[in-house]
Write a protein that holds these residues in place. Structure first.
Motif, PDB file in Angstrom:
ATOM      1  N   LEU A 166       0.831  -1.211   0.000  1.00 31.01           N
ATOM      2  CA  LEU A 166       0.000   0.000   0.000  1.00 31.01           C
ATOM      3  C   LEU A 166       0.865   1.260   0.000  1.00 31.01           C
ATOM      4  N   LYS A 167       1.977   1.215   0.715  1.00 29.74           N
ATOM      5  CA  LYS A 167       2.926   2.342   0.719  1.00 29.74           C
ATOM      6  C   LYS A 167       3.461   2.589  -0.694  1.00 29.74           C
ATOM      7  N   GLN A 168       3.868   1.512  -1.368  1.00 31.76           N
ATOM      8  CA  GLN A 168       4.396   1.643  -2.727  1.00 31.76           C
ATOM      9  C   GLN A 168       3.306   2.054  -3.714  1.00 31.76           C
ATOM     10  N   MET A 169       2.083   1.593  -3.480  1.00 29.50           N
ATOM     11  CA  MET A 169       0.971   1.959  -4.351  1.00 29.50           C
ATOM     12  C   MET A 169       0.726   3.467  -4.295  1.00 29.50           C
ATOM     13  N   LYS A 170       0.771   4.024  -3.097  1.00 27.39           N
ATOM     14  CA  LYS A 170       0.597   5.478  -2.945  1.00 27.39           C
ATOM     15  C   LYS A 170       1.723   6.231  -3.654  1.00 27.39           C
ATOM     16  N   PHE A 171       2.937   5.701  -3.548  1.00 29.27           N
ATOM     17  CA  PHE A 171       4.082   6.331  -4.196  1.00 29.27           C
ATOM     18  C   PHE A 171       3.881   6.399  -5.708  1.00 29.27           C
ATOM     19  N   TYR A 172       3.502   5.290  -6.315  1.00 31.65           N
ATOM     20  CA  TYR A 172       3.374   5.258  -7.769  1.00 31.65           C
ATOM     21  C   TYR A 172       2.131   6.005  -8.260  1.00 31.65           C
ATOM     22  N   PHE A 173       1.063   5.988  -7.473  1.00 33.74           N
ATOM     23  CA  PHE A 173      -0.100   6.775  -7.884  1.00 33.74           C
ATOM     24  C   PHE A 173       0.172   8.272  -7.753  1.00 33.74           C
ATOM     25  N   ASN A 174       1.009   8.657  -6.819  1.00 31.59           N
ATOM     26  CA  ASN A 174       1.408  10.072  -6.733  1.00 31.59           C
ATOM     27  C   ASN A 174       2.167  10.494  -7.989  1.00 31.59           C
ATOM     28  N   ILE A 175       3.006   9.593  -8.517  1.00 28.62           N
ATOM     29  CA  ILE A 175       3.711   9.887  -9.774  1.00 28.62           C
ATOM     30  C   ILE A 175       2.707  10.024 -10.915  1.00 28.62           C
ATOM     31  N   LEU A 176       1.752   9.093 -10.972  1.00 27.14           N
ATOM     32  CA  LEU A 176       0.734   9.148 -12.035  1.00 27.14           C
ATOM     33  C   LEU A 176      -0.061  10.438 -11.969  1.00 27.14           C
ATOM     34  N   GLU A 177      -0.473  10.793 -10.759  1.00 22.47           N
ATOM     35  CA  GLU A 177      -1.339  11.962 -10.594  1.00 22.47           C
ATOM     36  C   GLU A 177      -0.587  13.277 -10.796  1.00 22.47           C
ATOM     37  N   SER A 178       0.743  13.206 -10.837  1.00 22.38           N
ATOM     38  CA  SER A 178       1.526  14.390 -11.185  1.00 22.38           C
ATOM     39  C   SER A 178       1.822  14.432 -12.689  1.00 22.38           C
ATOM     40  N   ASN A 179       1.135  13.508 -13.431  1.00 20.28           N
ATOM     41  CA  ASN A 179       1.228  13.447 -14.905  1.00 20.28           C
ATOM     42  C   ASN A 179       2.611  13.063 -15.419  1.00 20.28           C
ATOM     43  N   ASN A 180       3.373  12.377 -14.594  1.00 18.91           N
ATOM     44  CA  ASN A 180       4.692  11.919 -15.026  1.00 18.91           C
ATOM     45  C   ASN A 180       4.567  10.486 -15.570  1.00 18.91           C
ATOM     46  N   HIS A 181       3.754  10.354 -16.623  1.00 12.47           N
ATOM     47  CA  HIS A 181       3.422   9.029 -17.143  1.00 12.47           C
ATOM     48  C   HIS A 181       4.609   8.333 -17.791  1.00 12.47           C
ATOM     49  N   SER A 182       5.474   9.091 -18.439  1.00 10.67           N
ATOM     50  CA  SER A 182       6.599   8.479 -19.149  1.00 10.67           C
ATOM     51  C   SER A 182       7.527   7.750 -18.184  1.00 10.67           C
ATOM     52  N   GLU A 183       7.672   8.278 -16.969  1.00 12.06           N
ATOM     53  CA  GLU A 183       8.524   7.636 -15.962  1.00 12.06           C
ATOM     54  C   GLU A 183       7.968   6.259 -15.593  1.00 12.06           C
TER      55      GLU A 183
END
Length: 243
Positions: A166-183
């Motif tokens: 769940l910790k890692q899920m929040k981390f990666y969804f934060n990246i998605l929600e900042s529109n850094n999709h290419s990463e």
């Protein structure tokens, strides 16, 4: 975060879908079951999990501002979250088998089923289900299945494993929600099972062919460089990687 713990249920995804049919749950509503009687995998497959020995979990993630056309990024983010969590627990030779199975070497330890909630062509959220073999030792007629414990000899605390996921899920969804999709896409492709290696595939009409996985499209199709030196794209229902 709101966690619902159940002793037994037909399917944690179905449980969350019943809630969604009435009202959208809070972001990161988590349903955990000790036993699933009708666990589901990709393409309608049954998910086999021994009671109390595995994590059978569904998470509701609110995604109201997310473009429905980019929903495969959700799958990539979840795959990476579980991959990274398992890395923390020193699971060896981790890979992501397209679209979102988690392997250790060539054995499967986790399956993911994502069901998006779409209303009026707008994405409301995702029901993210995953089955992770934690301490299970025996698998009936599943020679390519394994578990964290079988791979390392360690008996794991399932709550600790879930907390890390769940910790890692929040981390990666934060990246998605900042529109850094290419990463997200770049990292996902770097961990793809059999990427850049000659592999054998079976098409939907049961023909076998050879090719080399190059990556995925933004919509989640597998890109394969085939024998006729053309990069072809395949949906999940169109091709199976034989390994």
């Amino acid at each position: 975060m709101y966690i619902i713990k159940l002793n037994a249920i037909d399917s944690t995804n179905s449980y969350l879908k019943d809630i969604v049919s009435v009202t959208l749950p809070k972001d990161y509503t988590v349903v955990v079951a000790e036993k699933q009687t009708k666990g589901r995998g990709q393409m309608g497959a049954e998910w086999q999990a021994e009671s109390g020995k595995s994590l059978t979990v569904s998470v509701f993630k609110s995604l109201e501002s997310f473009d429905v056309k980019e929903q495969f990024y959700i799958s990539m983010a979840v795959s990476l979250a579980i991959f990274k969590a398992l890395s923390v627990f020193k699971i060896p030779q981790l890979r992501i088998k397209w679209p979102n199975d988690i392997l250790s070497a060539d054995t499967k330890i986790c399956g993911i089923l994502i069901e998006n909630v779409i209303k009026n062509n707008n994405l409301q959220g995702s029901i993210i289900g995953f089955g992770l073999n934690v301490n299970q030792k025996y698998f009936d007629n599943l020679p390519q299945a394994s578990s964290m414990s079988l791979l390392t000899g360690v008996i794991y605390n399932k709550d600790e494993v879930l907390s890390e996921i769940l910790k890692q899920m929040k981390f990666y969804f934060n990246i998605l929600e900042s529109n850094n999709h290419s990463e997200i896409k770049e990292e996902y492709e770097s961990f793809l099972f059999r990427k850049d290696k000659p592999s054998t595939f079976r098409s939907s009409n049961n023909n076998s062919f050879s090719g080399i996985i190059q990556g995925v499209t933004k919509s989640g199709q597998l890109q394969v460089w085939t024998e006729d030196e053309i990069i072809r794209t395949f949906d999940l229902k169109d091709v199976k990687l034989l390994y």
